[in-house]
Design a protein around this motif. Structure first.
Motif, PDB file in Angstrom:
ATOM      1  N   TYR A   1       0.826  -1.205   0.000  1.00  0.00           N
ATOM      2  CA  TYR A   1       0.000   0.000   0.000  1.00  0.00           C
ATOM      3  C   TYR A   1       0.863   1.258   0.000  1.00  0.00           C
ATOM      4  O   TYR A   1       0.633   2.197  -0.775  1.00  0.00           O
ATOM      5  CB  TYR A   1      -0.944  -0.008   1.217  1.00  0.00           C
ATOM      6  CG  TYR A   1      -1.858   1.183   1.287  1.00  0.00           C
ATOM      7  CD1 TYR A   1      -2.595   1.572   0.172  1.00  0.00           C
ATOM      8  CD2 TYR A   1      -1.979   1.929   2.454  1.00  0.00           C
ATOM      9  CE1 TYR A   1      -3.435   2.682   0.230  1.00  0.00           C
ATOM     10  CE2 TYR A   1      -2.818   3.031   2.510  1.00  0.00           C
ATOM     11  CZ  TYR A   1      -3.534   3.404   1.393  1.00  0.00           C
ATOM     12  OH  TYR A   1      -4.364   4.492   1.441  1.00  0.00           O
ATOM     13  N   LEU A   2       1.883   1.272   0.849  1.00  0.00           N
ATOM     14  CA  LEU A   2       2.780   2.439   0.896  1.00  0.00           C
ATOM     15  C   LEU A   2       3.427   2.665  -0.471  1.00  0.00           C
ATOM     16  O   LEU A   2       3.539   3.796  -0.942  1.00  0.00           O
ATOM     17  CB  LEU A   2       3.863   2.237   1.964  1.00  0.00           C
ATOM     18  CG  LEU A   2       3.381   2.298   3.411  1.00  0.00           C
ATOM     19  CD1 LEU A   2       4.527   1.976   4.367  1.00  0.00           C
ATOM     20  CD2 LEU A   2       2.797   3.663   3.736  1.00  0.00           C
ATOM     21  N   HIS A   3       3.819   1.565  -1.100  1.00  0.00           N
ATOM     22  CA  HIS A   3       4.446   1.666  -2.415  1.00  0.00           C
ATOM     23  C   HIS A   3       3.470   2.241  -3.445  1.00  0.00           C
ATOM     24  O   HIS A   3       3.815   3.137  -4.218  1.00  0.00           O
ATOM     25  CB  HIS A   3       4.925   0.279  -2.849  1.00  0.00           C
ATOM     26  CG  HIS A   3       5.625   0.252  -4.153  1.00  0.00           C
ATOM     27  ND1 HIS A   3       6.985   0.397  -4.258  1.00  0.00           N
ATOM     28  CD2 HIS A   3       5.159   0.123  -5.413  1.00  0.00           C
ATOM     29  CE1 HIS A   3       7.326   0.345  -5.540  1.00  0.00           C
ATOM     30  NE2 HIS A   3       6.238   0.174  -6.256  1.00  0.00           N
TER      31      HIS A   3
ATOM     32  N   LEU B   1       0.959   4.163  -2.895  1.00  0.00           N
ATOM     33  CA  LEU B   1       0.778   5.598  -2.631  1.00  0.00           C
ATOM     34  C   LEU B   1       1.943   6.409  -3.194  1.00  0.00           C
ATOM     35  O   LEU B   1       1.751   7.462  -3.797  1.00  0.00           O
ATOM     36  CB  LEU B   1       0.674   5.850  -1.122  1.00  0.00           C
ATOM     37  CG  LEU B   1      -0.620   5.454  -0.418  1.00  0.00           C
ATOM     38  CD1 LEU B   1      -0.439   5.548   1.088  1.00  0.00           C
ATOM     39  CD2 LEU B   1      -1.775   6.340  -0.873  1.00  0.00           C
ATOM     40  N   LEU B   2       3.143   5.895  -2.993  1.00  0.00           N
ATOM     41  CA  LEU B   2       4.327   6.606  -3.497  1.00  0.00           C
ATOM     42  C   LEU B   2       4.254   6.798  -5.003  1.00  0.00           C
ATOM     43  O   LEU B   2       4.751   7.774  -5.538  1.00  0.00           O
ATOM     44  CB  LEU B   2       5.596   5.815  -3.170  1.00  0.00           C
ATOM     45  CG  LEU B   2       6.195   5.994  -1.793  1.00  0.00           C
ATOM     46  CD1 LEU B   2       7.413   5.094  -1.638  1.00  0.00           C
ATOM     47  CD2 LEU B   2       6.599   7.440  -1.568  1.00  0.00           C
ATOM     48  N   TYR B   3       3.638   5.816  -5.672  1.00  0.00           N
ATOM     49  CA  TYR B   3       3.547   5.899  -7.129  1.00  0.00           C
ATOM     50  C   TYR B   3       2.228   6.513  -7.577  1.00  0.00           C
ATOM     51  O   TYR B   3       1.879   6.471  -8.749  1.00  0.00           O
ATOM     52  CB  TYR B   3       3.753   4.509  -7.756  1.00  0.00           C
ATOM     53  CG  TYR B   3       5.215   4.120  -7.743  1.00  0.00           C
ATOM     54  CD1 TYR B   3       5.821   3.658  -6.577  1.00  0.00           C
ATOM     55  CD2 TYR B   3       6.007   4.255  -8.881  1.00  0.00           C
ATOM     56  CE1 TYR B   3       7.158   3.333  -6.548  1.00  0.00           C
ATOM     57  CE2 TYR B   3       7.353   3.927  -8.856  1.00  0.00           C
ATOM     58  CZ  TYR B   3       7.920   3.461  -7.688  1.00  0.00           C
ATOM     59  OH  TYR B   3       9.256   3.146  -7.664  1.00  0.00           O
ATOM     60  N   GLY B   4       1.476   7.061  -6.611  1.00  0.00           N
ATOM     61  CA  GLY B   4       0.300   7.858  -6.957  1.00  0.00           C
ATOM     62  C   GLY B   4      -0.950   7.087  -7.330  1.00  0.00           C
ATOM     63  O   GLY B   4      -1.884   7.660  -7.878  1.00  0.00           O
ATOM     64  N   LEU B   5      -1.009   5.783  -7.039  1.00  0.00           N
ATOM     65  CA  LEU B   5      -2.221   5.016  -7.351  1.00  0.00           C
ATOM     66  C   LEU B   5      -3.372   5.464  -6.471  1.00  0.00           C
ATOM     67  O   LEU B   5      -3.168   5.760  -5.293  1.00  0.00           O
ATOM     68  CB  LEU B   5      -1.977   3.518  -7.091  1.00  0.00           C
ATOM     69  CG  LEU B   5      -1.694   2.634  -8.297  1.00  0.00           C
ATOM     70  CD1 LEU B   5      -0.367   3.042  -8.909  1.00  0.00           C
ATOM     71  CD2 LEU B   5      -1.647   1.178  -7.887  1.00  0.00           C
ATOM     72  N   ASP B   6      -4.585   5.490  -7.017  1.00  0.00           N
ATOM     73  CA  ASP B   6      -5.707   5.782  -6.127  1.00  0.00           C
ATOM     74  C   ASP B   6      -6.212   4.470  -5.537  1.00  0.00           C
ATOM     75  O   ASP B   6      -5.847   3.387  -5.988  1.00  0.00           O
ATOM     76  CB  ASP B   6      -6.810   6.596  -6.822  1.00  0.00           C
ATOM     77  CG  ASP B   6      -7.522   5.811  -7.898  1.00  0.00           C
ATOM     78  OD1 ASP B   6      -7.836   4.626  -7.658  1.00  0.00           O
ATOM     79  OD2 ASP B   6      -7.758   6.369  -8.986  1.00  0.00           O
TER      80      ASP B   6
END
Ligand SMILES: Nc1ncnc2c1ncn2[C@@H]1O[C@H](COP(=O)(O)OP(=O)(O)O)[C@@H](O)[C@H]1O
Ligand SMILES: [Mg+2]
Lengths: 263, 322
Positions: free
Chosen positions: B107-109, B111-116
């Protein structure tokens, strides 16, 4: 600024900081309970040894804001410097190859550190009524703001120091070498108004001095008279607040620069 | 975007004269290659060959001392953030947060790559099913085996649908079954999308599963081709033997069969020949010193590496041989 992709990335950094702290139950417990214990022992214990009429003020009143400032300083420093661990365990690389900008990385890190400071410090506020300090909602808000600005700036300083550090083993040593003098010079535990001039001069360069003064002022200004408040603080609230704000802004830029240079 | 003069589909990765020096160590020494979209490209080389250094430069973590890197049409040195969003990475050492769960790490990854959150939920299920960790998604990394961690790491690197996946010795230290499984996942992942895979390895059989392989040694690419083509460099079969007097044996072989390639390697003699099975009896007749051991096999990339560099890829193997 409010680009959803950027917000998500900042949220990721912040979320990880807070999670790693909260998941370490022992650490959460000790980091919240130790200052409370120290306060109960020294703050109230010394009160009986050094009676208020001799001191001119209640020692607990002096000690209480000081210990809050000190715990915020330790937590902020510790969090800012945690990039040393992130580097050691590789997480830094995961961030550095991701598309997150270095500015957002710095913002997420400082937000996370500040949140940790608040989680740790807010339970301390419950003590206030027991030592005769009344807290209004407005006061609590100003206290929270002060903790945020103080924690933010010191976390930035932690980031700066850790960028000069390559070895994890030196982590605890560096923390202790820097934290102890910083706390002693700030007047958190010992009043510096009677200290000699050179200590006073150095303490003017200690950012924590302004955190201690700021918090002392807000906690005490409606509970003790102005003369006592003047003895207990070195700088007035406006000076303290301005210094902390400028320091936090400066440290934001410094942290961004540190992360930009990071490989 | 870097223009492509021929107007064709640009390659996934294009590297020209890449260099990286650490003081007097030439870690990567004038390396050039191109990887097509959808290709599985392997970097085969021993420890210290310069594999990790190359990956670090390709993924923008390390500044090259010379050369050019074009990833998915973008110059890696000028358009870092565009390049970064196109990449997935699995480093040589595990870099998961061990106190967090598989799901939280991913999940953190994301978010870092901007996925919703919607994209994330959908992908998470797909990708964890692919690497067979869906049931273990709530487990802390601390409680997973080495193979599971590797799979979690691969899942994490695929969650944001990268165009190019870099894997630095992804299966090192894993047992053969797990290794095979990880390869199956990679092939599946490639089928799903037009994923390009760049991986480094010290394992011969892994390199042989790649579409193309570059053999790297001391910072230089010594050969680059399809595994079958590389093996054709060897003259047919490989005979590997040891006798009481290797020098005399070589002399005798050279005299009797002047066309056959024969060379010494440590305590062994290496010999390349067509129809090795028919040649063996003749060899035994020719060599007068007592033969201590003898082995015949189809050429592998290990033989190719040995021929090109005079060394084995993994030294421990050599020690086990005695
Ligand atoms: N940061 C560094 N500083 C100095 N030398 C390095 C550094 N990184 C790698 N090297 C050297 O560069 C060479 C290539 O290393 P590396 O790329 O890690 O090889 P591989 O991944 O193929 O095992 C080795 O000789 C290694 O010692
Ligand atoms: Mg390596």
């Amino acid at each position: 600024m409010f680009n959803p992709i950027r917000m998500r990335a900042i949220y990721a950094i912040w979320r990880r900081e807070v999670l790693l702290y909260l998941l370490d139950r022992v650490r959460v417990f000790t980091s919240i309970s130790t200052p409370i214990l120290v306060f109960l022992i020294f703050g109230t214990g010394l009160k009986f040894i050094i009676p208020a009429n001799l001191l001119g003020y209640d020692f607990a009143h002096f000690f209480y804001p000081g210990i809050i400032a000190a715990m915020v300083a330790i937590m902020a420093f510790d969090s800012g410097m945690s990039i040393v661990w992130d580097r050691e365990f590789g997480f830094l690389r995961e961030i550095l190859v991701s598309p997150i900008s270095r500015t957002d990385l710095a913002l997420g890190k400082l937000l996370g550190a500040t949140t940790r400071c608040l989680i740790q410090a807010l339970p301390m506020l419950l003590i206030a009524p027991f030592i005769g300090l009344t807290l209004s909602l407005a006061k609590v808000l100003v206290i929270i703001l002060t903790i945020i600005v103080l924690g933010w700036g010191l976390a930035g300083l932690g980031v700066l120091i850790s960028s000069r550090m390559r070895r994890v083993e030196s982590f605890n040593i560096v923390i202790q070498i820097l934290i102890a003098p910083m706390i002693f010079l700030s007047g958190a535990f010992f009043p510096t108004h009677d200290a000699n001039n050179w200590i006073k001069t150095i303490s003017n360069f200690d950012p924590l001095t302004y955190g201690v003064d700021g918090l002392r002022y807000i906690f005490l200004n409606s509970s003790v008279n102005a003369k006592v408040l003047d003895i207990l603080t070195t700088h007035n609230f406006l000076t303290s607040a301005s210094f902390l704000l400028i320091f936090a802004i400066l440290m934001t830029f410094v942290s961004i620069l540190v992360f930009r240079k990071m490989k | 975007m870097v223009n492509n003069p021929n107007g064709q589909k640009p390659p996934a990765i294009k590297v020209e004269n890449l260099k990286k020096y650490f003081n007097d160590i030439k870690a990567v020494d004038d390396v050039s290659f191109e990887i097509k979209k959808g290709e599985i490209f392997g970097f085969l080389g021993p420890n210290g060959a310069g594999k990790t250094t190359t990956i670090n430069m390709l993924c923008t973590l390390l500044k090259p001392d010379g050369g050019r890197i074009i990833i998915d049409g973008f110059d890696a040195m000028l358009e870092e953030s565009k390049v970064r969003s196109a990449l997935g990475l699995v480093f040589q050492e595990s870099i998961l947060d061990t106190h967090l769960s598989v799901e939280e790490n991913i999940y953190l990854h994301a978010l870092l790559y901007g996925l919703d959150i919607k994209q994330y939920r959908k992908r998470l299920r797909e990708i964890l099913k692919l690497v067979e960790l869906w049931e273990r998604r709530k487990s802390l990394i601390d409680n997973l085996s080495g193979g599971m961690r590797r799979r979690a790491e691969i899942a994490r690197s695929l969650i944001h649908l990268p165009k190019i996946l870099f894997l630095d010795e992804p299966t090192v230290g894993l047992d053969p079954q797990t290794r095979k499984k990880i390869w199956d996942y990679l092939f599946d992942a490639r089928k799903e999308t037009e994923l390009t895979i760049f991986l480094t390895t010290q394992y011969i059989n892994e390199a042989e599963d790649c579409d193309r392989v570059a053999i790297i040694d001391n910072g230089k690419i010594v050969a680059l081709d399809k595994p079958e083509k590389l093996k054709e460099m060897m003259g047919g079969d490989v005979i590997y033997f040891r006798s009481e007097d290797n020098d005399l044996a070589i002399e005798e072989i050279k005299k009797q069969f002047p066309l056959i390639s024969v060379y010494k390697f440590g305590k062994y003699i290496n010999l390349e020949t067509e129809k090795g099975d028919e040649f063996l009896p003749q060899l035994v007749k020719t060599v007068t010193p007592r033969i201590l051991s003898m082995e015949l096999h189809r050429p592998t990339l290990e033989d190719v590496f040995l021929k090109l560099t005079g060394r084995k890829i993994r030294e421990e193997k050599e020690n086990n041989g005695d």
